[in-house]
Design a protein around this motif. Structure first.
Motif, mmCIF file in Angstrom:
data_model
loop_
_atom_site.group_PDB
_atom_site.id
_atom_site.type_symbol
_atom_site.label_atom_id
_atom_site.label_comp_id
_atom_site.label_asym_id
_atom_site.label_seq_id
_atom_site.Cartn_x
_atom_site.Cartn_y
_atom_site.Cartn_z
ATOM 1 N N MET A 109 -46.340 8.915 60.458
ATOM 2 C CA MET A 109 -46.547 8.631 61.456
ATOM 3 C C MET A 109 -45.341 7.447 61.346
ATOM 4 S SD MET A 109 -50.717 7.814 61.383
ATOM 5 C CE MET A 109 -50.043 6.524 59.896
ATOM 6 N N GLY A 110 -44.267 7.997 61.033
ATOM 7 C CA GLY A 110 -42.808 7.213 61.842
ATOM 8 C C GLY A 110 -42.635 5.943 60.902
ATOM 9 N N VAL A 148 -42.557 8.864 45.692
ATOM 10 C CA VAL A 148 -41.214 7.675 45.695
ATOM 11 C C VAL A 148 -42.204 6.251 45.658
ATOM 12 C CG1 VAL A 148 -39.416 7.351 46.676
ATOM 13 C CG2 VAL A 148 -39.940 9.411 46.791
ATOM 14 N N ASP A 195 -50.872 9.851 49.322
ATOM 15 C CA ASP A 195 -52.434 10.049 49.743
ATOM 16 C C ASP A 195 -52.523 11.478 49.633
ATOM 17 O OD1 ASP A 195 -51.942 8.080 51.962
ATOM 18 O OD2 ASP A 195 -50.329 9.262 51.688
ATOM 19 N N PRO A 206 -43.948 14.712 44.504
ATOM 20 C CA PRO A 206 -44.719 13.480 44.423
ATOM 21 C C PRO A 206 -44.586 11.910 44.802
ATOM 22 C CG PRO A 206 -42.510 14.328 43.406
ATOM 23 C CD PRO A 206 -43.171 15.857 44.439
ATOM 24 N N GLN A 241 -56.017 12.996 51.175
ATOM 25 C CA GLN A 241 -55.134 13.647 52.063
ATOM 26 C C GLN A 241 -55.086 15.013 51.961
ATOM 27 O OE1 GLN A 241 -53.007 11.662 55.246
ATOM 28 N NE2 GLN A 241 -51.396 12.324 54.361
ATOM 29 N N PRO A 277 -45.067 15.658 58.571
ATOM 30 C CA PRO A 277 -45.944 14.807 59.610
ATOM 31 C C PRO A 277 -45.915 13.712 59.376
ATOM 32 C CG PRO A 277 -47.700 16.745 58.977
ATOM 33 C CD PRO A 277 -45.430 16.898 57.580
ATOM 34 N N HIS A 301 -41.512 8.904 52.544
ATOM 35 C CA HIS A 301 -40.843 10.031 53.578
ATOM 36 C C HIS A 301 -39.261 11.347 53.782
ATOM 37 C CE1 HIS A 301 -42.885 7.220 55.967
ATOM 38 N NE2 HIS A 301 -43.884 8.042 55.900
ATOM 39 N N ALA A 318 -45.635 1.582 44.563
ATOM 40 C CA ALA A 318 -44.880 2.992 46.055
ATOM 41 C C ALA A 318 -44.706 2.711 47.298
ATOM 42 C CB ALA A 318 -46.354 3.370 46.150
ATOM 43 N N TYR A 354 -44.977 19.598 54.532
ATOM 44 C CA TYR A 354 -45.395 18.944 53.091
ATOM 45 C C TYR A 354 -45.946 17.258 53.249
ATOM 46 C CZ TYR A 354 -41.365 22.427 51.802
ATOM 47 O OH TYR A 354 -40.421 23.462 51.824
ATOM 48 N N PHE A 355 -46.374 17.527 52.324
ATOM 49 C CA PHE A 355 -47.366 16.162 52.030
ATOM 50 C C PHE A 355 -46.901 15.188 51.077
ATOM 51 C CE2 PHE A 355 -50.094 18.476 55.286
ATOM 52 C CZ PHE A 355 -50.192 17.722 56.205
HETATM 53 P P1 AMP Z 1 -47.450 8.330 57.016
HETATM 54 O O1 AMP Z 1 -46.033 7.825 58.065
HETATM 55 O O2 AMP Z 1 -47.861 7.411 55.957
HETATM 56 O O3 AMP Z 1 -48.474 9.169 57.455
HETATM 57 O O4 AMP Z 1 -46.838 9.645 55.826
HETATM 58 C C1 AMP Z 1 -46.565 10.972 56.305
HETATM 59 C C2 AMP Z 1 -46.658 11.366 54.481
HETATM 60 O O5 AMP Z 1 -45.543 11.209 53.980
HETATM 61 C C3 AMP Z 1 -47.533 11.733 54.323
HETATM 62 O O6 AMP Z 1 -47.877 12.979 53.944
HETATM 63 C C4 AMP Z 1 -47.910 11.128 52.704
HETATM 64 O O7 AMP Z 1 -48.071 10.898 51.766
HETATM 65 C C5 AMP Z 1 -45.987 10.997 52.232
HETATM 66 N N1 AMP Z 1 -45.522 9.829 51.798
HETATM 67 C C6 AMP Z 1 -45.594 8.942 52.061
HETATM 68 N N2 AMP Z 1 -45.408 7.809 51.309
HETATM 69 C C7 AMP Z 1 -45.016 8.065 50.188
HETATM 70 C C8 AMP Z 1 -43.860 7.866 48.972
HETATM 71 N N3 AMP Z 1 -43.763 6.311 48.582
HETATM 72 N N4 AMP Z 1 -43.551 8.628 48.575
HETATM 73 C C9 AMP Z 1 -44.623 10.320 48.501
HETATM 74 N N5 AMP Z 1 -45.019 11.000 49.369
HETATM 75 C C10 AMP Z 1 -45.143 9.475 51.036
#
Ligand code: AMP
Length: 286
Positions: free
Chosen positions: A33-34, A179, A153, A177, A156, A31, A40, A186, A148-149
């Protein structure tokens, strides 16, 4: 490289997943938010490695933004996201509109206590209720085997795990982890808000976390480690919401006597008008 199928409605999405599972395929779900970046796609790549097919959702979820937050200006670029996901061989993109996920008259929300209460929960009232509600609804439409998250966050992830346990949802939750960019920052869709000079200042966040990890391993007192991080951030005019060492699951403050428990340094701060979060896991000391 493959061309993902874009699905806009919940029933079509659900039926596709269920049909493929009946054929014995394992489905991984990411999932988002684009406004996608390498953070991602690291989740997508992990899902690709562990599952037969991957579905990614792109949905900027209004219910997790507070009234003064950046829902309207949150970066959106569907074409760029589509191309990136095609490069990573995603099979389906679930991209519903707001009314598909929140039908007119909608009045159901999921409320979670425990891990949803401190830190982000306190500073962003309603945020985790919005997160839990959309993750639940997305999982209904996308009944994947594994979701996968990202560890970026961290809170979250704890909230989602709590919900999955409490509601007995039939999905495995994986945490991947953080990135980072070359300079240590981050990756985040919100980094796009930073000016060049803010971006330079923002590097201090990871530098401070790395210093904290070193000091933790050297056995420096916890309040001193936290103070050094706060000083480093303040020196670069970074306003701190919190910068705390806590237990990595309960999110309670760790005392000197319980240093051997798994810990994490959590930071939320403002660089200019951009709010950023980051963290680092601290190795337990026996
Ligand atoms: P978001 O689009 O910000 O809601 O993020 C979607 C998913 O990508 C969430 O599970 C975030 O924790 C993960 N995510 C966002 N940024 C990173 C990053 N730098 N490293 C790893 N996962 C990330």
């Amino acid at each position: 490289m493959s061309t993902p199928l874009v699905i806009r409605d919940r029933n079509t999405m659900r039926n596709l997943i269920l049909t493929n599972q009946t054929m014995g395929r394992r489905i991984g779900f990411v999932p988002t938010m684009g406004s996608l970046h390498a953070g991602h796609t690291s989740l997508v790549d992990r899902a690709m490695a562990e599952c037969d097919d991957v579905v990614t959702s792109i949905f900027v979820n209004p219910s997790q933004f507070g009234p003064q937050e950046d829902f309207e200006r949150y970066p959106r670029d569907f074409d760029a996201d589509f191309n990136l996901l095609a490069q990573h061989d995603v099979r389906w993109i679930f991209a519903p509109d707001v009314h598909e996920m929140y039908p007119p008259g909608d009045s159901t929300r999921i409320e979670i206590s425990g891990p949803a209460e401190p830190y982000e929960g306190q500073l962003r009232p309603g945020h985790f209720s919005g997160v839990a509600t959309i993750v639940f609804r997305l999982l209904q439409s996308t009944p994947a085997n594994t979701v996968y998250f990202g560890a970026k966050d961290w809170q979250q992830v704890l909230v989602v795990r709590q919900m999955v346990r409490d509601l007995g949802l039939d999905v495995e939750v994986m945490t991947c982890p953080i990135v980072r960019d070359k300079d240590g920052l981050a990756l985040s869709s919100r980094n796009a808000y930073l000016s060049e000079s803010e971006r330079t200042r923002a590097q201090t966040i990871y530098a401070a976390l790395q210093q904290a990890e070193e000091n933790w391993c050297r056995g420096l007192a916890i309040d001193k480690i936290e103070l050094k991080v706060r000083d480093m951030l303040s020196a670069r005019e970074i306003r701190i919401d919190y910068a705390d060492i806590v237990h990595d699951e309960s999110l309670r403050k760790i005392s000197e006597v319980s240093r051997n428990t798994p810990a994490i340094f959590l930071i939320a701060c403002h660089v200019g008008s951009t709010r950023l979060i980051d963290n680092i896991l601290l190795p337990s000391q026996t």
